[in-house]
Design a protein around this motif. Structure first.
Motif, PDB file in Angstrom:
ATOM      1  N   LYS A   1       0.828  -1.204   0.000  1.00  0.00           N
ATOM      2  CA  LYS A   1       0.000   0.000   0.000  1.00  0.00           C
ATOM      3  C   LYS A   1       0.866   1.258   0.000  1.00  0.00           C
ATOM      4  CE  LYS A   1      -3.194   1.345   3.155  1.00  0.00           C
ATOM      5  NZ  LYS A   1      -4.096   1.077   4.289  1.00  0.00           N
TER       6      LYS A   1
ATOM      7  N   LYS B   1       3.199   3.297  -4.429  1.00  0.00           N
ATOM      8  CA  LYS B   1       2.496   4.556  -4.657  1.00  0.00           C
ATOM      9  C   LYS B   1       3.469   5.569  -5.221  1.00  0.00           C
ATOM     10  CE  LYS B   1      -1.557   5.193  -1.813  1.00  0.00           C
ATOM     11  NZ  LYS B   1      -1.907   5.347  -0.430  1.00  0.00           N
TER      12      LYS B   1
ATOM     13  N   GLU C   1      -8.019   5.337   8.959  1.00  0.00           N
ATOM     14  CA  GLU C   1      -8.822   4.989   7.778  1.00  0.00           C
ATOM     15  C   GLU C   1      -9.650   3.736   8.037  1.00  0.00           C
ATOM     16  OE1 GLU C   1      -6.864   3.745   4.159  1.00  0.00           O
ATOM     17  OE2 GLU C   1      -8.689   4.019   2.986  1.00  0.00           O
TER      18      GLU C   1
ATOM     19  N   THR D   1     -13.690   4.003   8.021  1.00  0.00           N
ATOM     20  CA  THR D   1     -14.473   3.328   6.991  1.00  0.00           C
ATOM     21  C   THR D   1     -15.118   2.058   7.530  1.00  0.00           C
ATOM     22  OG1 THR D   1     -12.511   2.148   6.313  1.00  0.00           O
ATOM     23  CG2 THR D   1     -13.030   4.129   5.093  1.00  0.00           C
ATOM     24  N   ARG D   2     -14.895   1.766   8.806  1.00  0.00           N
ATOM     25  CA  ARG D   2     -15.488   0.571   9.447  1.00  0.00           C
ATOM     26  C   ARG D   2     -14.929  -0.732   8.882  1.00  0.00           C
ATOM     27  NH1 ARG D   2     -17.084   4.837  11.907  1.00  0.00           N
ATOM     28  NH2 ARG D   2     -19.273   5.386  11.951  1.00  0.00           N
ATOM     29  N   ILE D   3     -13.794  -0.651   8.178  1.00  0.00           N
ATOM     30  CA  ILE D   3     -13.196  -1.890   7.681  1.00  0.00           C
ATOM     31  C   ILE D   3     -12.737  -2.742   8.862  1.00  0.00           C
ATOM     32  CG2 ILE D   3     -11.264  -2.829   6.347  1.00  0.00           C
ATOM     33  CD1 ILE D   3     -11.470  -0.344   4.592  1.00  0.00           C
TER      34      ILE D   3
ATOM     35  N   GLU E   1     -14.125  -3.684  11.432  1.00  0.00           N
ATOM     36  CA  GLU E   1     -15.051  -4.717  11.873  1.00  0.00           C
ATOM     37  C   GLU E   1     -14.909  -5.983  11.028  1.00  0.00           C
ATOM     38  OE1 GLU E   1     -18.496  -3.161  13.346  1.00  0.00           O
ATOM     39  OE2 GLU E   1     -19.448  -5.087  13.730  1.00  0.00           O
ATOM     40  N   ILE E   2     -14.726  -5.785   9.721  1.00  0.00           N
ATOM     41  CA  ILE E   2     -14.522  -6.949   8.841  1.00  0.00           C
ATOM     42  C   ILE E   2     -13.184  -7.609   9.170  1.00  0.00           C
ATOM     43  CG2 ILE E   2     -14.204  -7.675   6.444  1.00  0.00           C
ATOM     44  CD1 ILE E   2     -16.005  -5.369   5.623  1.00  0.00           C
TER      45      ILE E   2
ATOM     46  N   TYR F   1     -17.368   3.790  17.472  1.00  0.00           N
ATOM     47  CA  TYR F   1     -17.622   4.795  16.450  1.00  0.00           C
ATOM     48  C   TYR F   1     -18.234   6.038  17.082  1.00  0.00           C
ATOM     49  CZ  TYR F   1     -17.368   0.517  13.698  1.00  0.00           C
ATOM     50  OH  TYR F   1     -16.989  -0.658  13.152  1.00  0.00           O
TER      51      TYR F   1
ATOM     52  N   PRO G   1     -20.966  -6.509   8.059  1.00  0.00           N
ATOM     53  CA  PRO G   1     -21.458  -5.657   9.148  1.00  0.00           C
ATOM     54  C   PRO G   1     -22.404  -4.582   8.626  1.00  0.00           C
ATOM     55  CG  PRO G   1     -19.046  -5.612   8.974  1.00  0.00           C
ATOM     56  CD  PRO G   1     -19.568  -6.250   7.742  1.00  0.00           C
TER      57      PRO G   1
ATOM     58  N   GLU H   1     -22.323  -1.364   9.610  1.00  0.00           N
ATOM     59  CA  GLU H   1     -21.430  -0.238   9.310  1.00  0.00           C
ATOM     60  C   GLU H   1     -20.243  -0.820   8.589  1.00  0.00           C
ATOM     61  OE1 GLU H   1     -21.611   3.090  10.706  1.00  0.00           O
ATOM     62  OE2 GLU H   1     -22.259   2.844  12.782  1.00  0.00           O
ATOM     63  N   ARG H   2     -20.095  -0.512   7.316  1.00  0.00           N
ATOM     64  CA  ARG H   2     -19.031  -1.166   6.563  1.00  0.00           C
ATOM     65  C   ARG H   2     -18.434  -0.196   5.563  1.00  0.00           C
ATOM     66  NH1 ARG H   2     -24.100  -4.110   5.356  1.00  0.00           N
ATOM     67  NH2 ARG H   2     -25.036  -3.001   3.622  1.00  0.00           N
ATOM     68  N   GLY H   3     -17.271  -0.555   5.081  1.00  0.00           N
ATOM     69  CA  GLY H   3     -16.616   0.319   4.115  1.00  0.00           C
ATOM     70  C   GLY H   3     -15.538  -0.413   3.354  1.00  0.00           C
ATOM     71  N   LEU H   4     -14.896   0.328   2.462  1.00  0.00           N
ATOM     72  CA  LEU H   4     -13.804  -0.217   1.666  1.00  0.00           C
ATOM     73  C   LEU H   4     -12.649   0.774   1.745  1.00  0.00           C
ATOM     74  CD1 LEU H   4     -15.902  -1.142  -1.487  1.00  0.00           C
ATOM     75  CD2 LEU H   4     -14.891  -2.780   0.087  1.00  0.00           C
ATOM     76  N   TYR H   5     -11.451   0.305   1.418  1.00  0.00           N
ATOM     77  CA  TYR H   5     -10.312   1.232   1.327  1.00  0.00           C
ATOM     78  C   TYR H   5     -10.579   2.177   0.171  1.00  0.00           C
ATOM     79  CZ  TYR H   5      -7.832  -1.913   4.444  1.00  0.00           C
ATOM     80  OH  TYR H   5      -7.462  -2.664   5.514  1.00  0.00           O
ATOM     81  N   LYS H   6     -10.472   3.487   0.468  1.00  0.00           N
ATOM     82  CA  LYS H   6     -10.912   4.467  -0.517  1.00  0.00           C
ATOM     83  C   LYS H   6     -10.058   4.468  -1.782  1.00  0.00           C
ATOM     84  CE  LYS H   6     -12.444   7.419   3.144  1.00  0.00           C
ATOM     85  NZ  LYS H   6     -11.672   8.227   4.074  1.00  0.00           N
ATOM     86  N   LYS H   7      -8.746   4.394  -1.603  1.00  0.00           N
ATOM     87  CA  LYS H   7      -7.882   4.624  -2.761  1.00  0.00           C
ATOM     88  C   LYS H   7      -7.256   3.345  -3.279  1.00  0.00           C
ATOM     89  CE  LYS H   7      -7.048   9.394  -1.696  1.00  0.00           C
ATOM     90  NZ  LYS H   7      -6.181  10.283  -0.946  1.00  0.00           N
ATOM     91  N   MET H   8      -7.932   2.214  -3.025  1.00  0.00           N
ATOM     92  CA  MET H   8      -7.318   0.969  -3.466  1.00  0.00           C
ATOM     93  C   MET H   8      -8.171   0.344  -4.559  1.00  0.00           C
ATOM     94  SD  MET H   8      -6.275  -2.194  -1.107  1.00  0.00           S
ATOM     95  CE  MET H   8      -5.258  -1.260  -0.040  1.00  0.00           C
TER      96      MET H   8
ATOM     97  N   SER I   1     -17.002  -9.469  -0.772  1.00  0.00           N
ATOM     98  CA  SER I   1     -15.947  -9.757   0.207  1.00  0.00           C
ATOM     99  C   SER I   1     -16.444 -10.702   1.300  1.00  0.00           C
ATOM    100  CB  SER I   1     -15.409  -8.459   0.805  1.00  0.00           C
ATOM    101  OG  SER I   1     -16.325  -7.931   1.726  1.00  0.00           O
TER     102      SER I   1
END
Lengths: 450, 305
Positions: free
Chosen positions: A14, A18, A246, A250-252, A254-255, A434, B83, B85-92, B148
């Motif tokens: 990562k 870059k 980050e 972004t709540r990542i 939790e995953i 959060y 979940p 509340e969930r998200g992804l890496y923004k710049k990937m 995912s």
């Protein structure tokens, strides 16, 4: 373990894959090269010679001036000045500027002009016309009574802002007048020169084993190393923090937490980012070594005698070890902060304490450079938080006994263990909180309960 | 019980945060191969329970058994958790993120790549493989997040509000995907506020409120136990009959029809008879069962009281 490695790989890629990393990594050697090579190039550039007329009613000063302003003489002076500039990093700003002036290539062409039988006003008018007509760049009026207390030397120049010419000329006039005074007093000038010659003062450090080494070049290298470690620690620490924020934002998290243990995830992040930092530092150090060699060759070729600091492979290994110690100390603090806050901006406010610690360590490194064997140098190169910057500086300035290095590594490793333990506890709770920033009492509760 | 018929067993689980009790003495089990609706209002303790099931946090007391065992890293690999509340890496790039999530579930890279291609194709997102998250619409991001969760081919799927942020077309699309997974004998725990969707998808449900279980069982049982007699009626006249408190407990007016709740002891046949006798013109008379929505609102009100 496989998951841990997956995290390491992810974090490393990562950062390293870059553009910012590539540019940052390449830019540093380019800037460093600039510092090493550009002055060398600037010497070789000579401006247009300044066309100057000297009006000397006494006929005594002019020949001496002409002699000392001859190009070979000027070049010799400029070389001496460069050498002084490189070897003395403690020079004040003003001194540095003066030296810079002397380094610039400058030459003079003497215009013939006879002022005999002419009134001062007439001389001035005629010479001003020559300047307007671009036949002449400057002229110098030497008073009749060259040594009278009220005697005034007047210099007129088309390039009013050319302080280089002005300064060189001023020095040369003073020299010329001084030698004329000596001649008038019937004192042998060459004798004076011989008697008042500076001694060759060469500063050398003596290490514990009694080996001599050149101290000037060690100072510079120690300073550069201190700066390099300080900058990389600050940059990579903040990088850790924003990566943690980050994943929280972004709540990542939790995953991630439903796939691997929080400790594995945090350590993977620290190791991955640390390896990226190590990659960058290696590129820098390798290019620094090459550039130092290149720069030294350039200086030697230019007739200057610059010693390369004696850096052994063991020293380089120790720098990397101290970089890693510093990285894990500060990265775990930054990871802890990242897990506490809700946004990068908020984290910025909280990163003040670790940045402060880093800065103090960096400032201590000056004290270490000045006196590597003082008790202050001993303590700051052992103390956690400071040692990662001060110890490499100390090693370069004057390598301390092995037991001190060992003690310093041990103490800092213990500090890392404590900080990672602390950060891990805050991390596993904080990453799932959060909405609001955690307060210090809350964080304390997480640490005790987790 | 053996793994063949029970995927998850939650026994007397409690979880406190300081003075706040998030989950209290909760018990339920999820049978394998079925869709289990985990329902409840906001703050009921759903997310806390789910986090304990997937092993992010641990219960203060009680037991959770997954596939007949305590939760472990190996078992986590068999769960797909989406979940709320969930998200992804923004710049990937999408592909890189999915590879990372798969690697964290111990899927070998070659296998992961094959599945990423399959699922991107299934979700009609193949051309976005090399794009970054910020280039995707919110709905697309939701679908990527769903991918995912299923990349490691988990036996148990836990979907917390999986359809939030999707337009109706995509909701329909995703319901079909979930149905496909069910057909492949995956166990699915489905947490949502959308009662209509839950009613369509779930075989079994549990409703929790204020950290406790309110009602649970198969959808059929729950509905039957909610013994209310409701009639959907469209008619002209007969108003005096409808206002007889011995027959009708409540009338809910809809745009062109009425929903009638019969009074205790009254039956639909006598209502119909009385309406005909009164000379009303009846165009619709249908006995209906309570919707999950009604049960939800009613039960939540009851427990809040």
């Amino acid at each position: 373990m496989r998951k841990f490695l997956a995290v390491v790989k992810h974090e490393y890629k990562k950062i390293v894959l870059k553009w910012a990393f590539l540019i940052g990594t390449l830019l540093f050697p380019v800037i460093a090269a600039g510092f090493a090579v550009v002055p060398a190039i600037i010497f070789s550039i000579k401006g247009e010679p300044t066309r100057i007329a000297i009006v000397d009613p006494t006929g005594k000063i002019e020949p001496r001036l002409r002699e000392s302003l001859a190009s070979e003489k000027l070049l010799e002076k400029s070389r001496q000045a460069t050498k002084d500039a490189v070897t003395d990093i403690n020079a004040s700003g003003e001194e540095k500027m003066q030296r810079g002036v002397q380094q610039l290539g400058e030459s003079f062409a003497f215009a013939e002009y006879s002022g005999a039988e002419k009134s001062p006003e007439q001389i001035r008018r005629e010479l001003n016309e020559k300047i307007i007509g671009k036949e002449l760049d400057a002229y110098l009026l030497i008073p009749k009574e060259f040594d009278a207390p009220v005697a005034k030397y007047e210099f007129f120049s088309r390039k009013a802002g050319d302080f280089v010419t002005e300064r060189i000329l001023k020095d040369a006039v003073n020299e010329a007048v001084r030698s004329q005074r000596l001649a008038d007093a019937r004192i042998d000038e060459s004798k004076i020169k011989t008697l008042s010659r500076n001694v060759d003062f060469e500063a050398k450090g003596v290490d514990e084993k009694g080996n001599e080494k050149d101290s000037d070049s060690s100072f510079i290298a120690a300073f550069i190393i201190g700066l390099m470690i300080y900058i990389t620690l600050a940059i990579y620490g903040q990088m850790i923090m924003s990566a943690v924020v980050e994943e929280k934002e972004t709540r990542i998290a939790e995953i991630l937490f439903s796939s691997a243990k929080p400790f594995e995830l945090m350590m993977g992040k620290l190791v991955g980012v640390g390896l990226a930092g190590l990659t960058q530092l290696s590129i820098w150090i390798i290019s620094a070594v090459i550039l130092a060699g290149f720069g030294a060759t350039m200086f030697t070729a230019a007739g200057m005698d610059i010693a390369i600091p004696n850096i052994t492979p063991l020293m380089i290994l120790l720098f990397f070890i101290y970089f890693l110690l510093g990285f894990f100390i500060y990265a775990s603090i930054f990871a802890l902060i990242g897990a506490m806050v809700t946004s990068v901006q908020e984290g910025g406010q909280f990163s003040f304490p670790p940045i402060m610690l880093l800065l103090i360590g960096f400032y201590f490194s000056f004290a270490v450079i000045r006196d590597p064997n003082s008790s202050l140098s001993f303590w700051v190169s052992i103390a956690p938080f400071f040692a990662p910057i001060t110890m490499p500086v100390r090693i370069l300035a004057e390598t301390p006994p092995i037991w001190q290095i060992g003690l310093s590594i041990l103490i800092n490793s213990l500090a890392i263990a404590a900080l990672v333990w602390l950060a891990a506890r805050v991390y596993r709770v904080g990453m799932l909180m959060y909405g609001k920033r955690a307060t210090i009492p809350e964080v304390w509760k997480w640490i005790r309960q987790a | 019980m053996t793994e063949q018929n029970t995927t998850l067993k939650v026994e007397n689980v409690s979880k406190r945060f300081g003075d706040f009790t998030a989950v209290e003495n909760l018990s339920f089990s999820v049978k394998s191969g079925r869709v289990f609706g985990f329902l409840g209002p906001n703050g009921a303790g759903k997310t806390t329970t789910i986090r304990m099931i997937v092993g992010i946090t641990f219960p203060d007391s009680g037991n959770i058994e997954l596939f007949g065992d305590r939760i472990s890293t190996e078992l986590q690999n068999r769960i797909g958790y989406l979940p709320e509340e969930r998200g992804l890496y923004k710049k990937m790039k999408i592909q890189d993120q999915l590879r990372y999530f798969a690697a964290l579930k111990d899927v070998p890279q070659a296998e992961a790549d094959r599945r990423i291609d399959f699922w991107l194709d299934r979700m009609q997102l193949s051309e976005w493989k090399k794009k970054k998250t910020t280039d995707l619409s919110k709905g697309m991001q939701q679908k990527i997040q769903f991918i995912s969760t299923v990349l490691h081919d988990p036996d148990l799927l836990i979907l917390d509000e999986p359809f939030s942020g999707l337009d109706p077309v995509n909701v329909e699309f995703m319901i079909n995907v979930v149905a496909e997974l069910k057909a492949r004998h995956k166990t699915i725990i489905f947490s949502t506020h959308l009662m209509e969707t839950a009613e369509r998808l779930c075989d079994d449900i549990i409703l929790i409120n204020k950290s406790r279980k309110v009602v649970g069982g198969s959808l059929r049982e729950v509905k039957a136990s909610f013994g209310k007699n409701l009639i959907s009626l469209r008619c002209e006249g007969g108003l005096n009959v409808l206002h007889d408190a011995n027959l009708v407990a409540r009338i809910v007016e809809h745009s062109d029809e009425k929903e009638i709740e019969l009074a205790a002891g009254a039956d639909s046949q006598s209502l119909l008879k009385r309406l005909i006798e009164s000379g009303a013109t009846i165009t619709k008379f249908e006995q209906i069962e309570a919707s999950l929505n009604d049960i939800f609102i009613e039960k939540v009100k009851e427990t809040n009281a």
